[in-house]
Design a protein around this motif. Structure first.
Motif, PDB file in Angstrom:
ATOM      1  N   GLU A 258      17.332  -4.984 -44.013  1.00  0.00           N
ATOM      2  CA  GLU A 258      18.611  -4.668 -43.370  1.00  0.00           C
ATOM      3  C   GLU A 258      18.424  -3.844 -42.104  1.00  0.00           C
ATOM      4  OE1 GLU A 258      21.736  -3.144 -45.765  1.00  0.00           O
ATOM      5  OE2 GLU A 258      21.452  -4.578 -47.385  1.00  0.00           O
TER       6      GLU A 258
ATOM      7  N   GLU B 147      19.544  -5.142 -38.395  1.00  0.00           N
ATOM      8  CA  GLU B 147      20.457  -4.372 -37.537  1.00  0.00           C
ATOM      9  C   GLU B 147      19.813  -4.112 -36.176  1.00  0.00           C
ATOM     10  OE1 GLU B 147      23.931  -2.671 -36.396  1.00  0.00           O
ATOM     11  OE2 GLU B 147      23.537  -3.702 -38.308  1.00  0.00           O
TER      12      GLU B 147
ATOM     13  N   GLN C 149      30.876  -8.473 -53.208  1.00  0.00           N
ATOM     14  CA  GLN C 149      30.296  -7.463 -54.081  1.00  0.00           C
ATOM     15  C   GLN C 149      29.392  -6.516 -53.299  1.00  0.00           C
ATOM     16  OE1 GLN C 149      30.718  -6.954 -57.731  1.00  0.00           O
ATOM     17  NE2 GLN C 149      30.052  -5.075 -56.710  1.00  0.00           N
ATOM     18  N   LYS C 150      28.584  -7.074 -52.379  1.00  0.00           N
ATOM     19  CA  LYS C 150      27.696  -6.243 -51.559  1.00  0.00           C
ATOM     20  C   LYS C 150      28.504  -5.267 -50.703  1.00  0.00           C
ATOM     21  CE  LYS C 150      23.838  -6.685 -48.288  1.00  0.00           C
ATOM     22  NZ  LYS C 150      24.350  -5.739 -47.275  1.00  0.00           N
ATOM     23  N   ILE C 151      29.618  -5.733 -50.166  1.00  0.00           N
ATOM     24  CA  ILE C 151      30.464  -4.867 -49.339  1.00  0.00           C
ATOM     25  C   ILE C 151      31.090  -3.757 -50.178  1.00  0.00           C
ATOM     26  CG2 ILE C 151      32.591  -4.817 -47.967  1.00  0.00           C
ATOM     27  CD1 ILE C 151      31.883  -7.709 -47.086  1.00  0.00           C
TER      28      ILE C 151
ATOM     29  N   ASP D 150      30.020  -2.495 -52.867  1.00  0.00           N
ATOM     30  CA  ASP D 150      29.020  -1.560 -53.390  1.00  0.00           C
ATOM     31  C   ASP D 150      28.884  -0.323 -52.510  1.00  0.00           C
ATOM     32  OD1 ASP D 150      28.445  -3.057 -55.608  1.00  0.00           O
ATOM     33  OD2 ASP D 150      26.689  -4.056 -54.744  1.00  0.00           O
ATOM     34  N   THR D 151      29.240  -0.459 -51.222  1.00  0.00           N
ATOM     35  CA  THR D 151      29.068   0.657 -50.285  1.00  0.00           C
ATOM     36  C   THR D 151      30.373   1.125 -49.652  1.00  0.00           C
ATOM     37  OG1 THR D 151      28.527  -0.949 -48.539  1.00  0.00           O
ATOM     38  CG2 THR D 151      26.685   0.040 -49.731  1.00  0.00           C
ATOM     39  N   HIS D 152      31.484   0.422 -49.884  1.00  0.00           N
ATOM     40  CA  HIS D 152      32.767   0.805 -49.285  1.00  0.00           C
ATOM     41  C   HIS D 152      33.880   0.715 -50.333  1.00  0.00           C
ATOM     42  CE1 HIS D 152      30.321  -0.566 -45.829  1.00  0.00           C
ATOM     43  NE2 HIS D 152      30.983   0.347 -45.137  1.00  0.00           N
ATOM     44  N   ARG D 153      34.802   1.619 -50.248  1.00  0.00           N
ATOM     45  CA  ARG D 153      35.938   1.615 -51.175  1.00  0.00           C
ATOM     46  C   ARG D 153      37.123   0.911 -50.512  1.00  0.00           C
ATOM     47  NH1 ARG D 153      36.576   7.528 -53.792  1.00  0.00           N
ATOM     48  NH2 ARG D 153      37.949   6.287 -55.134  1.00  0.00           N
ATOM     49  N   TYR D 154      36.945  -0.367 -50.250  1.00  0.00           N
ATOM     50  CA  TYR D 154      37.971  -1.147 -49.590  1.00  0.00           C
ATOM     51  C   TYR D 154      38.997  -1.646 -50.614  1.00  0.00           C
ATOM     52  CZ  TYR D 154      35.108  -1.357 -45.337  1.00  0.00           C
ATOM     53  OH  TYR D 154      34.406  -1.051 -44.206  1.00  0.00           O
TER      54      TYR D 154
END
Length: 265
Positions: free
Chosen positions: A68, A72, A109-111, A113-117
């Motif tokens: 990753e 980036e 799921q990946k998103i 895992d790191t954000h509380r959307y």
């Protein structure tokens, strides 16, 4: 659920698409500039398809984009190349509509895992018109599948917390984030210019603006040691390196000007 995929970079062009019979010249120059910008970051292949540029690790080599941090880094470098409007890290895969569902769920799921959307929406582009579902149907079906898998989410088509993008071309792609580029025209499509580079802010900004319209640059700096310090010369070298991130390969000419100045005086 089959979630195997390959990581690659999708770059979008903008102003180039408005060109006429000479459009190919601009596209080929942009590919050359991307190759030059990325040559120190890995062994990549770059190809064009339907107003998109795809950057992938060359077949038979390790896919550096699986990391990753490296992905980036490559994404940032791509967005610094004039002619690129935006770019994204995308998941490339093959299959049918079920594969799209599986990949979309995995990406969501990946998103999460790191954000509380709390909300999302789905966008779709169907470049391959032989695919049995139209873009609105793909959006609706994928959205329904994501809602079933993540009941805590809601759909918000106007102001979503994140977006799942689906593109169907020779292969299938899903991605979420989009990084904006610097637009403009590829360097090398508008002749050459000589940039008078000094230690101030004006000259590197001027160089950036010249390069953004496709001009290939060389830079010149007049050094008057000992009346101008070696530190000032180093600052100009540092600025030239920064400008070259956007302008591409650039030669800096340093002219020792002290004797000429004294003769003029």
């Amino acid at each position: 659920m089959n979630t195997s995929h390959e990581i690659c970079i999708l770059a979008r062009m903008g102003e180039i698409a408005l060109k006429g019979l000479n459009r190919g010249k601009f596209e080929h120059q942009l590919i050359d500039n991307l190759k030059f910008r990325l040559k120190n970051l890995g062994d990549f292949s770059i190809y064009q398809s339907q107003s998109r540029f795809w950057i992938e690790s060359k077949p038979g080599t390790e896919n550096l984009l699986d990391d990753e941090f490296r992905a980036e880094e490559v994404l940032t470098a791509v967005c610094q190349v004039f002619g690129v409007v935006s770019a994204s890290v995308v998941w490339k895969f093959s299959g049918d509509i079920q594969a799209i569902y599986d990949q979309s769920i995995a990406l969501t799921q990946k998103i999460l895992d790191t954000h509380r959307y709390k909300s999302f929406k789905v966008n779709s582009k169907r470049g391959d018109k032989s695919f049995p579902l139209a873009s609105p149907e793909i959006c609706s079906n994928v959205g329904s599948v994501i809602l079933d898998a993540f009941p805590e989410l809601t759909v918000d088509v106007n102001h979503p917390d994140f977006t799942i993008n689906v593109e169907i071309r020779e292969s299938m792609y899903v991605y979420s984030d989009k990084k904006m580029g610097h637009r403009g025209l590829p360097v090398g499509t508008a002749g050459k210019g000589l940039l008078l580079l000094s230690g101030g802010i004006d000259s590197p900004v001027a160089g950036y603006m010249m390069a953004s319209r496709g001009m290939r640059l060389e830079a010149i700096y007049f050094h008057s040691y000992p009346y101008t310090s070696e530190r000032a010369e180093q600052k100009v070298k540092d600025l030239a390196k920064i400008v070259s991130r956007y302008a591409g390969q650039m030669t800096l000419h340093i002219v020792n000007f002290t004797d000429i100045q004294l003769d003029l005086y």
